[in-house]
Design an enzyme around this catalytic site. Structure first.
Site, PDB file in Angstrom:
ATOM      1  N   ASP A  47      18.431 -11.702 -79.279  1.00  0.00           N
ATOM      2  CA  ASP A  47      19.794 -12.166 -79.015  1.00  0.00           C
ATOM      3  C   ASP A  47      20.077 -12.526 -77.547  1.00  0.00           C
ATOM      4  O   ASP A  47      19.720 -11.772 -76.650  1.00  0.00           O
ATOM      5  CB  ASP A  47      20.821 -11.077 -79.349  1.00  0.00           C
ATOM      6  CG  ASP A  47      20.623 -10.446 -80.706  1.00  0.00           C
ATOM      7  OD1 ASP A  47      19.754 -10.892 -81.454  1.00  0.00           O
ATOM      8  OD2 ASP A  47      21.354  -9.482 -80.994  1.00  0.00           O
ATOM      9  N   GLN A  65      18.126  -9.915 -75.210  1.00  0.00           N
ATOM     10  CA  GLN A  65      17.377  -8.827 -75.812  1.00  0.00           C
ATOM     11  C   GLN A  65      15.892  -9.091 -75.605  1.00  0.00           C
ATOM     12  O   GLN A  65      15.381 -10.155 -75.973  1.00  0.00           O
ATOM     13  CB  GLN A  65      17.699  -8.736 -77.312  1.00  0.00           C
ATOM     14  CG  GLN A  65      19.048  -8.129 -77.587  1.00  0.00           C
ATOM     15  CD  GLN A  65      19.067  -6.658 -77.255  1.00  0.00           C
ATOM     16  OE1 GLN A  65      18.484  -5.855 -77.960  1.00  0.00           O
ATOM     17  NE2 GLN A  65      19.714  -6.292 -76.159  1.00  0.00           N
ATOM     18  N   SER A 107      22.443  -5.296 -77.803  1.00  0.00           N
ATOM     19  CA  SER A 107      23.205  -6.472 -77.360  1.00  0.00           C
ATOM     20  C   SER A 107      24.588  -6.130 -76.827  1.00  0.00           C
ATOM     21  O   SER A 107      25.165  -5.091 -77.145  1.00  0.00           O
ATOM     22  CB  SER A 107      23.345  -7.471 -78.512  1.00  0.00           C
ATOM     23  OG  SER A 107      22.133  -8.145 -78.688  1.00  0.00           O
ATOM     24  N   ARG A 173      27.855  -1.756 -83.086  1.00  0.00           N
ATOM     25  CA  ARG A 173      27.109  -2.415 -82.006  1.00  0.00           C
ATOM     26  C   ARG A 173      27.624  -3.808 -81.640  1.00  0.00           C
ATOM     27  O   ARG A 173      28.471  -4.375 -82.299  1.00  0.00           O
ATOM     28  CB  ARG A 173      25.620  -2.494 -82.360  1.00  0.00           C
ATOM     29  CG  ARG A 173      25.258  -3.213 -83.641  1.00  0.00           C
ATOM     30  CD  ARG A 173      23.740  -3.060 -83.869  1.00  0.00           C
ATOM     31  NE  ARG A 173      23.259  -3.723 -85.070  1.00  0.00           N
ATOM     32  CZ  ARG A 173      23.160  -3.146 -86.264  1.00  0.00           C
ATOM     33  NH1 ARG A 173      23.514  -1.888 -86.439  1.00  0.00           N
ATOM     34  NH2 ARG A 173      22.710  -3.823 -87.312  1.00  0.00           N
ATOM     35  N   ASP A 174      27.061  -4.307 -80.518  1.00  0.00           N
ATOM     36  CA  ASP A 174      27.216  -5.683 -80.055  1.00  0.00           C
ATOM     37  C   ASP A 174      28.615  -5.995 -79.528  1.00  0.00           C
ATOM     38  O   ASP A 174      29.290  -6.924 -80.007  1.00  0.00           O
ATOM     39  CB  ASP A 174      26.819  -6.678 -81.158  1.00  0.00           C
ATOM     40  CG  ASP A 174      25.451  -6.385 -81.753  1.00  0.00           C
ATOM     41  OD1 ASP A 174      24.643  -5.703 -81.082  1.00  0.00           O
ATOM     42  OD2 ASP A 174      25.178  -6.822 -82.883  1.00  0.00           O
ATOM     43  N   TRP A 316      15.202 -13.143 -88.662  1.00  0.00           N
ATOM     44  CA  TRP A 316      14.510 -11.848 -88.685  1.00  0.00           C
ATOM     45  C   TRP A 316      13.471 -11.758 -89.791  1.00  0.00           C
ATOM     46  O   TRP A 316      12.612 -10.870 -89.769  1.00  0.00           O
ATOM     47  CB  TRP A 316      15.525 -10.703 -88.795  1.00  0.00           C
ATOM     48  CG  TRP A 316      16.145 -10.379 -87.468  1.00  0.00           C
ATOM     49  CD1 TRP A 316      17.449 -10.533 -87.106  1.00  0.00           C
ATOM     50  CD2 TRP A 316      15.466  -9.857 -86.314  1.00  0.00           C
ATOM     51  NE1 TRP A 316      17.633 -10.136 -85.801  1.00  0.00           N
ATOM     52  CE2 TRP A 316      16.438  -9.718 -85.284  1.00  0.00           C
ATOM     53  CE3 TRP A 316      14.152  -9.508 -86.034  1.00  0.00           C
ATOM     54  CZ2 TRP A 316      16.113  -9.234 -84.019  1.00  0.00           C
ATOM     55  CZ3 TRP A 316      13.837  -9.025 -84.771  1.00  0.00           C
ATOM     56  CH2 TRP A 316      14.801  -8.891 -83.787  1.00  0.00           C
TER      57      TRP A 316
END
Lengths: 530, 530
Positions: A47, A65, A107, A173-174, A316
């Site tokens: 990312d 990342q 991230s 997250r993120d 992914w």
């Protein structure tokens, strides 16, 4: 890989003394290395993080990342690069490092805390950078932490009070943080991933955060990731917001991809203007995009976005298996986006690669008018191979198609091919109103999740079409319908694609204006053309 | 087609005196003809219409969109077939014919108006059938009309008061009508296609309709089609509703496909229980499904659905181009559906083919325990080719996979192959938690929209998996995760697939229980096996 060896003797000089495996890896590293798309010097990238424009130094900062130790994901850090123009990137040492607690650096975003709202700094300065990121702890917990930089974003120190938000969750997250001047506060957009919720928080100091609201809609998949809330100017001049939400896995094409919502944000709540689920692309290789923050200018009048994002060219399902040797993954070019209407009156975003014109090498451009028809069903143009990156502008016109053309009528194929019968293809079926991209006819990568054929509907109101294609060693960005129809596609041929072939397979009359613009290499990486 | 000629001399006797084109067409017609899936005797079929169980005669009626004159769409009528078991279908003459006004007969539903609410009939009777369908007028208008049958659904007379609903719209179609005993009324679910709205109407006599509400959500694509509102029993015993909405074009995989919503219906309004967009399948060949109405039993206590649907095995991107010769398209087997939870706690529907067990020819079943590993990476089983339809039940177990298996670890491939290196493949990548279907390695059909590779996430909580596959000449139905993960796939090999190959390509230990059940031919059609 033997075919490549025979076809490209000039790259063999790179490989003296290398083993067969080393040869393969070295060849792949060189062959697939983009010339104008950012890719890591070595090892694995995913990312984009902390994209921000520092007006005081006229510099874009891009973090990402990064696993500094391997060509697969894991051991996540924030790599770092800077650029003046989003094409020429300068590498810097890893900016966010794993600390003694071993927590991985997932991230997040970066802001310029010009007015020292956080108290981390000695007064106001354009060098006051704060990174807001997810700490992935060894016990599985994900929480939100801060690091701050006093040197304008190059080296960072962890905040001793971390975490700043902790839900004792393994799926949180993120964080994407922006300063909103109309409400005089920071707003964080962050994912409760497994719950498929985007949550909004507010803060005045980046340390203390108050929950605002949640949003959940669209394709849930398994995890929400990397939500981004970005203001845009609507077609009528009013302010709207786009909420991008990346999903992995569970997107309809398999694995990861990005959806978005158009709506309003009142400082507390995001309200979509309809119940539609919209996907960013009809392909599956643009994930975890982040929009480029304008940063803060002194006095803090704006930290809004530029209406441009950078995405990760990857999925992914196979991103850790791609055949690129010593490095893995690239980013999209920075892309502008805006609200528009498609041919059916639906409100959607249109995208275009930002400032690609500035890389054109005009003296090497090729323009050609090609009339395809029953006597000329195929036309071949040798590509100028002075660089691996090209911009193709294709303007087509069907001069004699019946108004009730059936599926299978009005076929147009565009192939980027090599002499080993490999090609990537874009095609149009006027009668059914569909276009396609196809990477099945390449031999560089074999993976069951590496979907070959992609397709979507396209504007066939009039008898013309207008495509723009950026092609760069292993990354292709396709734009049709004035940027409404977009496909990013990684592709892997065994040797470079050196011919452009235009076809009217049914012998129908199609007039095609072709413009081929070689683009000046902007990335300081070894590519097959040096 | 020459390969097929050489491989299958026994079919050549069918072709004496035929031209080369006729030979190809005849061969294809035979080779791809399903043995247990319904396909039209000749010409083009699309949406299933008017699916209803007549309890008084213990007969299922199935109508379908049909062009009696050509193997492409157009000139739409309602074809008609009946069955006692949803496998053995008897053909009947076209039931809904184009009248003197030339209006085409588009999709719709049928009800048994036992108590003569419509006044079309001479009192109560189980033979009182009413078809509610879309009239596609020559001027482009689409409105809703009725035809009634006094002979139990075989021959129909147009209602002289048609249309019963007219919005003067060119995009208003596919009425699905059911009797709701709790509110003592008929409810119609119908699409305002281009507006991406499902609209609900109510009536007590099928002739006069009152607008109730509208629903709009999910992937809009270009057109909503064939909405179906069906009651189901929730896991806790309460009543829920599933709203199926078919979209064409504009689905993420290209062309047409079906999404659904889980929610409540109070007689007036459908309210989804969340904001999620759910796709019925991870492939792209199941469109325009209709659920099988239970009809009415005398006294009208119920006209609810059976929780089973039949879908069209097709995608508008290529359905008119498939290589099946003199007929085109098939239907899915009737499928039961119910609400369940996937491994991530998400509420979804599970599907299973209804009563396939009844077709098993037990004496010809093959059971086999296969231990794949480093010394046995591939195991081949010759399929019993007494019929073209087979049921495969595959139970796999990874006996020695590390708990932190990476993507690419835990690979399992299942191939249905022939001796010309053609195969369809199902595969599993335990490390990434994805499975796939792949029809790229077949040579019977080449079309840019005929996507080869499909994939989705699957349950990898434990080290075992459980697949059920129905394979029938040119139609494959794939069920994993107890019916949560489903893919319908048309496929076209140049000669039949006669081998089952199980592979552990990495040499990992996988114990596989294989059950191959030949299924008794139920369709009175010529197939390659007679």
């Amino acid at each position: 890989m033997n075919k490549m060896l025979s076809a490209l003797p000039f790259v063999m000089t790179l490989m003296s003394g290398a083993s067969a495996n080393q040869e393969d890896s070295l060849l792949s590293s060189v062959l697939y290395r983009p010339a104008i798309h950012f890719s890591p010097l070595k090892n694995f990238m995913n990312d984009p993080n902390g994209l921000i424009w520092d007006q005081s130094t006229q510099t874009y900062h891009m973090y990402y990342q990064y696993n500094p130790n391997a060509t697969v994901a894991g051991n996540q850090h924030w790599g770092h690069a800077t650029s003046k123009d989003l094409f020429h990137w300068e590498d810097h040492p890893v900016a966010l490092n794993i600390g003694s607690d071993g927590a991985l650096i997932f991230s997040g975003s970066a802001v310029i805390d010009v007015n020292n709202t956080s108290g981390f700094f000695n007064g106001s300065s354009n060098k006051n950078f704060v990174a807001i990121y997810t700490r992935a702890l060894l016990n599985g917990t994900q929480d939100q932490g801060l690091m701050y930089s006093t040197d304008g974003g190059y080296t960072y120190t962890p905040y001793s009070g971390n975490p700043v938000i902790d839900l004792n969750s393994t799926s949180f997250r993120d964080p994407a943080v922006q300063w909103h001047p109309e409400w005089n506060k920071w707003v964080m957009t962050v994912a409760l991933s497994r719950e498929h919720k985007v949550r909004f928080y507010e803060s005045t100091d980046l340390k203390n955060w108050t929950r605002l609201s949640e949003f959940s809609a669209g394709i849930y998949g398994v995890d929400y990731e990397c939500p981004n809330l970005t203001p845009v100017t609507d077609v009528d001049g009013s302010k709207k917001y786009i909420l991008f939400v990346s999903i992995n896995p569970g997107m309809p094409l398999g694995g990861s991809a990005t959806q978005y919502f158009i709506g309003d944000f009142n400082g507390t709540t995001f309200v979509p203007e309809d119940e539609a689920t919209r996907l960013l692309e009809f392909t599956k290789d643009n994930y975890a995009l982040q929009y480029i923050s304008q940063g803060s200018i002194l006095n803090g009048t704006s930290s809004y976005g530029s209406n441009a994002f950078i995405g990760w060219v990857g999925n992914w399902q196979y991103a850790q298996n791609t055949p690129t040797g010593s490095w893995r993954s690239a980013f999209t070019l920075a892309r502008n986006y805006s609200i528009t209407e498609n041919v059916y009156g639906q409100r959607v975003i249109a995208q275009e690669p930002l400032n690609v014109e500035t890389l054109r090498i005009d003296s090497e451009s090729i323009s050609s008018n090609v009339s395809l028809g029953s006597n000329n069903t195929e036309h071949k143009i040798e590509l100028p191979v002075v660089t691996t990156a090209l911009e193709l502008i294709i303007k087509g016109n069907y001069s004699s198609l019946p108004s009730d053309a059936a599926p299978g009528q009005g076929r147009f194929n565009l192939k980027l091919a090599n002499d080993f019968n490999e090609y990537v293809e874009a095609g149009l079926d006027w009668g059914s109103g569909n276009l396609w991209l196809n990477r099945d006819n390449l031999t560089g990568f074999d993976n069951p999740f590496f979907t070959g054929k992609f397709s979507t509907f396209t504007d066939v109101t009039n008898l013309d079409f207008n495509w723009r294609i950026i092609v760069d060693a292993s990354v292709l960005e396709f734009f049709a319908d004035d940027g409404i129809t977009v496909g990013t596609m990684a592709y892997y041929s065994s040797i470079p694609l050196t011919n452009l072939i235009l076809e009217s397979p049914n012998g129908e009359n199609i007039d095609v204006e072709v413009e081929i613009n070689p683009l000046a290499k902007s990335m300081n990486r070894t590519t097959i053309f040096g």
